[in-house]
Design a protein around this motif. Sequence first.
Motif, PDB file in Angstrom:
ATOM      1  N   ASP A 123      39.624  29.134  62.508  1.00  0.00           N
ATOM      2  CA  ASP A 123      39.537  29.710  64.016  1.00  0.00           C
ATOM      3  C   ASP A 123      39.895  29.694  65.209  1.00  0.00           C
ATOM      4  O   ASP A 123      40.450  30.596  65.578  1.00  0.00           O
ATOM      5  CB  ASP A 123      38.185  28.480  63.905  1.00  0.00           C
ATOM      6  CG  ASP A 123      36.399  28.997  63.630  1.00  0.00           C
ATOM      7  OD1 ASP A 123      36.545  29.354  63.021  1.00  0.00           O
ATOM      8  OD2 ASP A 123      36.475  28.210  63.367  1.00  0.00           O
ATOM      9  N   ALA A 124      41.013  28.359  65.241  1.00  0.00           N
ATOM     10  CA  ALA A 124      41.935  28.857  66.582  1.00  0.00           C
ATOM     11  C   ALA A 124      43.216  29.354  65.846  1.00  0.00           C
ATOM     12  O   ALA A 124      43.848  30.520  66.837  1.00  0.00           O
ATOM     13  CB  ALA A 124      42.857  26.915  66.335  1.00  0.00           C
ATOM     14  N   ARG A 165      45.195  24.693  58.794  1.00  0.00           N
ATOM     15  CA  ARG A 165      44.094  24.818  57.883  1.00  0.00           C
ATOM     16  C   ARG A 165      42.626  24.443  58.986  1.00  0.00           C
ATOM     17  O   ARG A 165      41.207  24.485  58.932  1.00  0.00           O
ATOM     18  CB  ARG A 165      43.527  23.717  56.718  1.00  0.00           C
ATOM     19  CG  ARG A 165      43.976  23.604  55.703  1.00  0.00           C
ATOM     20  CD  ARG A 165      44.011  22.707  54.739  1.00  0.00           C
ATOM     21  NE  ARG A 165      44.564  22.855  53.494  1.00  0.00           N
ATOM     22  CZ  ARG A 165      44.713  23.660  52.815  1.00  0.00           C
ATOM     23  NH1 ARG A 165      43.662  24.542  52.985  1.00  0.00           N
ATOM     24  NH2 ARG A 165      45.149  23.194  51.986  1.00  0.00           N
ATOM     25  N   GLN A 166      43.285  25.448  60.352  1.00  0.00           N
ATOM     26  CA  GLN A 166      42.544  25.502  61.408  1.00  0.00           C
ATOM     27  C   GLN A 166      42.498  26.913  61.866  1.00  0.00           C
ATOM     28  O   GLN A 166      42.698  27.683  62.398  1.00  0.00           O
ATOM     29  CB  GLN A 166      43.046  24.339  62.972  1.00  0.00           C
ATOM     30  CG  GLN A 166      43.954  23.205  62.837  1.00  0.00           C
ATOM     31  CD  GLN A 166      44.137  22.702  63.916  1.00  0.00           C
ATOM     32  OE1 GLN A 166      45.052  23.367  65.037  1.00  0.00           O
ATOM     33  NE2 GLN A 166      44.286  21.651  63.997  1.00  0.00           N
ATOM     34  N   ALA A 191      48.757  27.138  63.443  1.00  0.00           N
ATOM     35  CA  ALA A 191      47.020  26.339  63.115  1.00  0.00           C
ATOM     36  C   ALA A 191      46.767  26.606  61.485  1.00  0.00           C
ATOM     37  O   ALA A 191      46.205  26.232  61.105  1.00  0.00           O
ATOM     38  CB  ALA A 191      46.278  27.090  64.171  1.00  0.00           C
TER      39      ALA A 191
END
Length: 366
Positions: free
Chosen positions: A292-293, A289-290, A285
Amino acid sequence: MRIGDRRVRLVLAGVLIVVIGLALYQIGREVRRIALRRQVDAALAARDFAAAELALQEGLQAQPDSAELKLLAAQTARRQGKLAEALRRLRRCSTRGAMAGPVALEQRLLRLQAGDLSGGESLDRYCEEFPQSQEAALILEAQIEGSLAALDEKRALNYLAQWNERPLPPADRVQGLLWSSQAHQLAGQVAAAQADCRAAVELAPEHREARLVLAELLALGEPDEAARHLKILKERHPRDPEILLPQAQVLRTLGRLDEAAQALDELLAIEPDHVAALVERGLVALELRQNDAAGKWLHRAEQLAPKYREVLLAMIDYARATGQTAEVERYQQRMRTIEAEIRAQLKDVLKKESPPGNAPIQQPAP
């Protein structure tokens, strides 16, 4: 015909039917016993220990007092590496009469396989005198496993040379190659370890462990080939966490992040608290660039294993990616503290094992 004679004949006919029924029942039990033993022997010859276990369980339900089956069940557990279970089963075996010798041998093999290599000279002599016996095969197997457990690759390779001199069925040849791969890995000979696994896969393309070990050995240097082997394994074992995790790791190495995420999501659907998978999912993740996940996955891993080194390293990566400078320092300090605790524990263990005063340190058994 008088009524009395008729009654006598009816009684005799009934008795005969009962006797015939009992005889047929006993014959049926004996036929089933022989069939189960053949199933066990065939499964053990193929090194299919799971199938052998099932047949042994059925056999012990029918013959709960069978000393032979009890010993074979203990032996089968040991050969799978389930040493605690093997010990538990072995304690149920009789040590009297004809079973005394086989049980005593199994007790020695259990210690040997656990890595206790002391006092093995008599076992070596037995293998030299009776090289083709079934007992010699079991002894050699335990000697190889024990040498690997003791991280003594030279001794393991020496016993493997004796193993390969035997007329081996295909399953034992494959196992010999896997042991050889382990020994070469201990010696740092990665190319030789890979060659062993390639030979094992060529000999038994359906062998799960051989292909999985080969993929793991290829993961860093040749990830494309590793991915191909893992894809084959995934098609055969779609819900196996031991395949899904390395597959995801290799896919991440290759930059195939969406595929890696899919493999990890499948794994976590099976084992939601799989710490290594949670860490890997968080790292994937992050690369996508995720953030929050990534934080969700990594904080869950931290809850489950707050002192796990890979968790702390991943949390440092996450804190850096999200600009949390103070958190980077906090996790780095936690790592330093945990590493100091481990060093102190190791020092304490070594101190307890050191000889008192100026007594000479005993050399390990050759």
